[in-house]
Design an enzyme around this catalytic site. Sequence first.
Site, PDB file in Angstrom:
ATOM      1  N   LYS A 179       0.828  -1.215   0.000  1.00 19.56           N
ATOM      2  CA  LYS A 179       0.000   0.000   0.000  1.00 19.56           C
ATOM      3  C   LYS A 179       0.857   1.257   0.000  1.00 19.56           C
ATOM      4  O   LYS A 179       0.580   2.220   0.701  1.00 19.56           O
ATOM      5  CB  LYS A 179      -0.997  -0.012   1.158  1.00 19.56           C
ATOM      6  CG  LYS A 179      -1.910  -1.250   1.113  1.00 19.56           C
ATOM      7  CD  LYS A 179      -3.036  -1.189   2.120  1.00 19.56           C
ATOM      8  CE  LYS A 179      -3.940  -2.411   2.037  1.00 19.56           C
ATOM      9  NZ  LYS A 179      -3.318  -3.668   2.508  1.00 19.56           N
ATOM     10  N   ARG A 180       1.892   1.261  -0.814  1.00 14.34           N
ATOM     11  CA  ARG A 180       2.785   2.393  -0.915  1.00 14.34           C
ATOM     12  C   ARG A 180       2.181   3.478  -1.798  1.00 14.34           C
ATOM     13  O   ARG A 180       1.169   3.255  -2.477  1.00 14.34           O
ATOM     14  CB  ARG A 180       4.145   1.959  -1.483  1.00 14.34           C
ATOM     15  CG  ARG A 180       4.898   0.968  -0.614  1.00 14.34           C
ATOM     16  CD  ARG A 180       5.262   1.563   0.736  1.00 14.34           C
ATOM     17  NE  ARG A 180       6.182   0.704   1.489  1.00 14.34           N
ATOM     18  CZ  ARG A 180       5.829  -0.140   2.441  1.00 14.34           C
ATOM     19  NH1 ARG A 180       4.572  -0.278   2.782  1.00 14.34           N
ATOM     20  NH2 ARG A 180       6.743  -0.862   3.078  1.00 14.34           N
TER      21      ARG A 180
END
Lengths: 273, 273
Positions: free
Chosen positions: A96-97
């Site tokens: 979830k960057r």
Amino acid sequence: MTTQELVAQIHKKQSFLCIGLDTDLEKIPAFLLEEEDPIFSFNKGIIDATHHLCVAYKPNIAFYEAYGVKGWSSLRKTIEYLNDNYPEIFTIADAKRGDIGNTSTRYAKAFFEDLNFDSITIAPYMGRDSVEPFLEFKNKHTILLALTSNNGAFDFQTKITDGQELYKEVLSVSTTYKGSENLMYVVGATKAEYLKEIRNIVPNSFLLVPGVGAQGGSLEDVCTYGITKDIGLLINSSRGIIYASNQKDYAEVAELKARELQVAMAKEILKLN
Amino acid sequence: MTTQELVAQIHKKQSFLCIGLDTDLEKIPAFLLEEEDPIFSFNKGIIDATHHLCVAYKPNIAFYEAYGVKGWSSLRKTIEYLNDNYPEIFTIADAKRGDIGNTSTRYAKAFFEDLNFDSITIAPYMGRDSVEPFLEFKNKHTILLALTSNNGAFDFQTKITDGQELYKEVLSVSTTYKGSENLMYVVGATKAEYLKEIRNIVPNSFLLVPGVGAQGGSLEDVCTYGITKDIGLLINSSRGIIYASNQKDYAEVAELKARELQVAMAKEILKLN
């Protein structure tokens, strides 16, 4: 890995199951804590027991990062084990960057090149120049958060913007990104009925669907609204498989649970014919 | 660190400068590459030369993660060096994390407890239950992305939702989160005029402002619209300071560049009297 290879694997295994490796020292069987690297040992046990029933594994990076340098070492061993022994498996870094241009390139290199994952999950909030650096990598896939399966999804994702919910706006806008053919999307199964409208926007994209099982979503509903002729779905289960037993038999019980899902998926694939 | 301690440090140093430690092996002076840990050596040089001119350091985690286990080790050494030698400094893990409940708790523990950062940057897309786990930590601060300084910010952040831009919706909604007194916000300096309206929503919150200098924002404009009686601003500069020279004098040149900003900030603080 190409999308075609993923689809071929799905048909061969009659499964579109993704197993989440959310490996937690407080939840794994106690006997493993005596091992040199309990996290990797646990993962290896799960992988060896379930690889023929699933097409993807998804380590949630937070669980590894929480253990610092040691956790990163366990993560590396896990992905190397997968790539060396089961190269047909699609691997997802659930990270979830999302960051500004150059920084996104850093993350992309870390996960796509250094760790050699096939894909990574990405948050869309920072927009085009935070996503496109990931899309440049050939045969690597970027899985954008669209509609997540948590309650907080209703804070912003379902708010109306430009005449449609924000998550639909994310889907629409992202299809204009350079390299958008490398996009997949996270769509929580707790809102299976939304999948019909999602398919109007992204008719063929692969959707990674968490929230079946522990979080209450129904596999059948997800398939009714979301399946495509190339399947187009990866259904994730984590806790329901990997923590089904916390005894010596954890891997065998995980296999049983994975098989239940695989059998149910084979039925859904059969409906397509 | 409490907010009061941060404010006291700002007044003492007459500075609200945050230095971004976006440390890149391809950009640091070549002579450092012979060191055992060039990234840490570079950071130590920068910190020792500039700590009296700034109140915060912000390592962007991507730069460390890109080097895998080695990078995490450099990050740990950097934060330990800061906490041991300059405990008055406010430390920011620029991680832009955001995940579902339990997973957020993992990240919070990793950065707040294991690495002992004072704060972390967080993406808001997943909503309340992805943010609140961070807000539970006493004297730790969660810096929510509101309006970022990249072009992609216009994809979603400035779209109208519920009658106002999404980034304002993020500000408004987040003030209702449990523990919201521990929130700060990222607001890019490239849109300094937006700060006036932002201050209507979060009149007293600290704002972390990137984009001054290299990205074109003006310190004076940011202060005109954003400064509060307790200052309420942390202005970040990364490349403009840490890569001002890539020779043996890099630390001294960084000190000069940091001093320029500190002097300009002292003038802005003076205007408040």
